[in-house]
Scaffold this motif. Structure first.
Motif, PDB file in Angstrom:
ATOM      1  N   ASN A  90       0.822  -1.208   0.000  1.00 49.24           N
ATOM      2  CA  ASN A  90       0.000   0.000   0.000  1.00 49.24           C
ATOM      3  C   ASN A  90       0.856   1.258   0.000  1.00 49.24           C
ATOM      4  O   ASN A  90       0.564   2.225  -0.725  1.00 49.24           O
ATOM      5  CB  ASN A  90      -0.943   0.007   1.211  1.00 49.24           C
ATOM      6  N   ASP A  93       2.719   1.753  -3.382  1.00 46.10           N
ATOM      7  CA  ASP A  93       1.801   2.267  -4.395  1.00 46.10           C
ATOM      8  C   ASP A  93       1.477   3.739  -4.150  1.00 46.10           C
ATOM      9  O   ASP A  93       1.431   4.528  -5.093  1.00 46.10           O
ATOM     10  CB  ASP A  93       0.514   1.443  -4.411  1.00 46.10           C
ATOM     11  N   ASN A  97       1.921   6.670  -6.863  1.00 43.70           N
ATOM     12  CA  ASN A  97       0.655   6.946  -7.558  1.00 43.70           C
ATOM     13  C   ASN A  97      -0.272   7.939  -6.865  1.00 43.70           C
ATOM     14  O   ASN A  97      -1.386   8.177  -7.357  1.00 43.70           O
ATOM     15  CB  ASN A  97      -0.098   5.630  -7.804  1.00 43.70           C
ATOM     16  N   SER A 111       3.581   1.874 -12.853  1.00 46.98           N
ATOM     17  CA  SER A 111       3.597   0.454 -12.522  1.00 46.98           C
ATOM     18  C   SER A 111       5.016   0.030 -12.156  1.00 46.98           C
ATOM     19  O   SER A 111       5.955   0.249 -12.921  1.00 46.98           O
ATOM     20  CB  SER A 111       3.090  -0.378 -13.700  1.00 46.98           C
ATOM     21  N   TYR A 148     -10.282  -6.913   1.141  1.00 45.48           N
ATOM     22  CA  TYR A 148     -10.164  -6.173  -0.119  1.00 45.48           C
ATOM     23  C   TYR A 148     -11.167  -6.699  -1.136  1.00 45.48           C
ATOM     24  O   TYR A 148     -11.478  -7.896  -1.163  1.00 45.48           O
ATOM     25  CB  TYR A 148      -8.751  -6.308  -0.691  1.00 45.48           C
ATOM     26  N   LEU A 246      -2.091  -7.975  -3.923  1.00 42.17           N
ATOM     27  CA  LEU A 246      -2.126  -6.509  -3.866  1.00 42.17           C
ATOM     28  C   LEU A 246      -1.497  -5.883  -5.104  1.00 42.17           C
ATOM     29  O   LEU A 246      -1.985  -4.855  -5.594  1.00 42.17           O
ATOM     30  CB  LEU A 246      -1.436  -6.019  -2.596  1.00 42.17           C
ATOM     31  N   PHE A 250      -3.359  -3.142  -7.574  1.00 40.53           N
ATOM     32  CA  PHE A 250      -2.779  -1.827  -7.837  1.00 40.53           C
ATOM     33  C   PHE A 250      -2.201  -1.668  -9.244  1.00 40.53           C
ATOM     34  O   PHE A 250      -1.822  -0.573  -9.641  1.00 40.53           O
ATOM     35  CB  PHE A 250      -1.674  -1.523  -6.822  1.00 40.53           C
ATOM     36  N   HIS A 252       0.595  -3.388 -10.477  1.00 40.29           N
ATOM     37  CA  HIS A 252       2.038  -3.568 -10.532  1.00 40.29           C
ATOM     38  C   HIS A 252       2.371  -4.985 -10.994  1.00 40.29           C
ATOM     39  O   HIS A 252       1.543  -5.903 -10.905  1.00 40.29           O
ATOM     40  CB  HIS A 252       2.660  -3.309  -9.157  1.00 40.29           C
TER      41      HIS A 252
END
Length: 288
Positions: A90, A93, A97, A111, A148, A246, A250, A252
């Motif tokens: 988290n 990212d 971002n 990314s 999530y 995750l 996101f 990635h």
């Protein structure tokens, strides 16, 4: 339409402008991020760099950023477990971002290539101690993804259902996510490959028994006996599934590379684990 601003309680920024736990500024993070569990392993990776321009640390989160050839790389320790992965993914990212000044998501998203290099135990007799294994998928036995909204494709959902039925562990709600096909081809193309099982602990959650009784007897045998269209559960560790899930949410790219230090079926452990880890580090850096 108004742009949603992220609150100070949801995204905590330190007085120096760094993010709460990692203690990093947005400019500290390279496009290539290597994660390791052990903080001491950060230096074992970065010693191979041509130069290091950043060293920061807070709690178990140690970060070195530098250059290897013409590539800028960040090495970051996560500590053990997917609870820490929740923080690391988290915050990584957010660093790339989210605009920290306006507290809004950037219009152009970045990314990252996130490569875990960690230790693991084999649950199959044909994967010996000393092997280096690339994770095609991460299967989580922890509860992280219960919190999530999922973003899985239909192939992952189908495979997860097959595994859950085989294991008979519906009450654990296992989750499954594929790793990056791009990074798997780039780094793990000629390595052993398999589905890595991520446990929420080291002892009973990985089928070990010291003094406490295990709720799920025969866990290793159940895991190792799964096979579907040449896809097998191959090894146990504590971070991969959280990283894959995750990273997928996101946007990635993520790949987990595992040094096999234990052979759970044969009850063996590596005589020289550091040598195996060193070989893994060198292999990954050569292929990045």
């Amino acid at each position: 339409m108004s742009i949603q601003k992220i609150s100070e309680a949801d995204l905590i920024i330190n007085p120096d402008g760094s993010i709460y736990h990692l203690n990093l500024l947005p400019e500290d993070v390279a496009d290539i991020v290597i994660t390791v569990g052990d903080p001491d392993r950060v230096g074992e990776v970065s010693k191979h760099f041509d130069s290091i321009d950043l060293k920061k640390g807070k709690r178990e989160f140690i970060t070195h950023t530098g250059n290897l050839g013409n590539k800028r790389i960040t090495v970051l320790s996560t500590g053990i477990g997917t609870d820490n992965i929740d923080i690391v993914l988290n915050e990584l990212d957010a660093l790339v971002n989210i605009d920290f000044e306006t507290r809004t998501v950037k219009s152009e998203l970045r990314s990252l290539d996130i490569i875990r290099i960690g230790t693991s135990g084999s649950i199959r007799e044909d994967i010996p101690v000393g092997s280096i294994l690339a994770s095609t998928h991460g299967l989580g036995l922890d509860a992280l993804m219960d919190f999530y909204e999922p973003n899985n494709n239909i192939e992952d959902v189908y495979l997860q259902q097959k595994i859950t039925k085989h294991l008979g562990l519906e009450q654990l709600r296992p989750y499954l996510t594929a790793g990056s096909s791009k990074l798997l081809h780039q780094i793990g193309h000629d390595l052993l490959q398999g589905i890595t099982v991520t446990a929420p602990g080291f002892y009973s959650p990985q089928g070990r028994k010291v003094r406490a009784n295990n709720r799920f007897e025969g866990l290793i045998d159940k895991l190792s006996s799964f096979e579907h269209q040449n896809q097998k559960l191959t090894n146990l560790e504590m971070e991969t599934a959280g990283i894959y899930a995750l990273a997928n949410i996101f946007g990635h790219q993520a790949l987990s590379i595992n040094a096999i230090l234990a052979q759970r079926k044969k009850l063996e452990f590596a005589k020289d684990p550091q040598k195996i880890v060193d070989n893994m580090i060198k292999l990954v850096l050569e292929r990045i």
